[in-house]
Motif scaffolding. Sequence first.
Motif, PDB file in Angstrom:
ATOM      1  N   GLY A   1     -57.595  82.555  46.606  1.00  0.00           N
ATOM      2  CA  GLY A   1     -58.329  83.689  47.140  1.00  0.00           C
ATOM      3  C   GLY A   1     -57.461  84.484  48.095  1.00  0.00           C
ATOM      4  N   LYS A   2     -57.999  85.586  48.555  1.00  0.00           N
ATOM      5  CA  LYS A   2     -57.270  86.438  49.499  1.00  0.00           C
ATOM      6  C   LYS A   2     -57.034  85.664  50.788  1.00  0.00           C
ATOM      7  CE  LYS A   2     -59.393  90.642  47.755  1.00  0.00           C
ATOM      8  NZ  LYS A   2     -60.396  91.674  48.056  1.00  0.00           N
TER       9      LYS A   2
ATOM     10  N   HIS B   1     -66.047  80.429  44.990  1.00  0.00           N
ATOM     11  CA  HIS B   1     -66.755  79.682  46.032  1.00  0.00           C
ATOM     12  C   HIS B   1     -67.402  80.631  47.053  1.00  0.00           C
ATOM     13  CE1 HIS B   1     -64.886  76.128  44.388  1.00  0.00           C
ATOM     14  NE2 HIS B   1     -63.676  76.649  44.588  1.00  0.00           N
ATOM     15  N   ALA B   2     -67.772  81.820  46.612  1.00  0.00           N
ATOM     16  CA  ALA B   2     -68.353  82.833  47.500  1.00  0.00           C
ATOM     17  C   ALA B   2     -69.496  82.243  48.322  1.00  0.00           C
ATOM     18  CB  ALA B   2     -68.848  84.023  46.690  1.00  0.00           C
TER      19      ALA B   2
ATOM     20  N   GLY C   1     -56.261  78.915  54.832  1.00  0.00           N
ATOM     21  CA  GLY C   1     -55.933  80.308  55.096  1.00  0.00           C
ATOM     22  C   GLY C   1     -56.662  81.353  54.282  1.00  0.00           C
ATOM     23  N   VAL C   2     -57.655  80.952  53.501  1.00  0.00           N
ATOM     24  CA  VAL C   2     -58.384  81.896  52.653  1.00  0.00           C
ATOM     25  C   VAL C   2     -59.489  82.575  53.468  1.00  0.00           C
ATOM     26  CG1 VAL C   2     -59.827  82.131  50.581  1.00  0.00           C
ATOM     27  CG2 VAL C   2     -57.854  80.590  50.568  1.00  0.00           C
ATOM     28  N   VAL C   3     -59.591  83.896  53.326  1.00  0.00           N
ATOM     29  CA  VAL C   3     -60.638  84.678  53.993  1.00  0.00           C
ATOM     30  C   VAL C   3     -61.553  85.363  52.977  1.00  0.00           C
ATOM     31  CG1 VAL C   3     -59.291  85.042  56.098  1.00  0.00           C
ATOM     32  CG2 VAL C   3     -59.115  86.699  54.231  1.00  0.00           C
ATOM     33  N   ASP C   4     -61.352  85.092  51.723  1.00  0.00           N
ATOM     34  CA  ASP C   4     -62.050  85.739  50.614  1.00  0.00           C
ATOM     35  C   ASP C   4     -63.516  85.321  50.538  1.00  0.00           C
ATOM     36  OD1 ASP C   4     -62.564  87.050  48.208  1.00  0.00           O
ATOM     37  OD2 ASP C   4     -60.780  86.275  47.227  1.00  0.00           O
TER      38      ASP C   4
END
Length: 189
Positions: free
Chosen positions: A155-156, A26-27, A14-17
């Motif tokens: 993360g977001k 982990h960009a 579910g992370v969208v960051d």
Amino acid sequence: MRTLIVTEFVSLDGVVDSPGGGDHPHAGWTFKDVAFDEAAYELKGREQLEAAAMLLGRVSYDEFAPVWPTMEEFKEYNEMPKYVVSTTLDEDAVANGPWQHCHVLRSLDDVAALKQGDGGPIIVHGSATLAQGLAKAGLVDRYHLLVFPVTLGSGKRLWADDADKTKLALVEHASYANGIQMAVYDVAR
């Protein structure tokens, strides 16, 4: 009434960051951790052709505005009206900034008013905090999700921890060789 569509790259947890870059540890996870399959991104091209306006939060605007205007692959987005939801951005600086056709909205009430007007779909890119607020306010009509076969742990997230239960109706889906799942959901009302 206009359709408001939230479109996201999302991890299995579910992370969208920071899917393409940013501050997350982990960009760039969409490109670094999953093999590229052009077919998986067909939805993104279709969105650009079908949308009549783009809605962004301040952070996404700050990241996109210096880059997207110079990218030919975002030609349609660059030409359409863009709205930034922010209580802090200077309206004149945004209107006269590097990205043409940009306007500032000060609240979700302003977004609701925009949605009530005439015109085609409004697409929301990135902007996790904005997407959460729009969902809580009942303003989201559809989700376009590309779900990547990776977990990030932190993360977001697309939905807030305190979000209300929302029933979604699957209207389109596909699977790709690299493990990406495309899912388009309408919010059931």
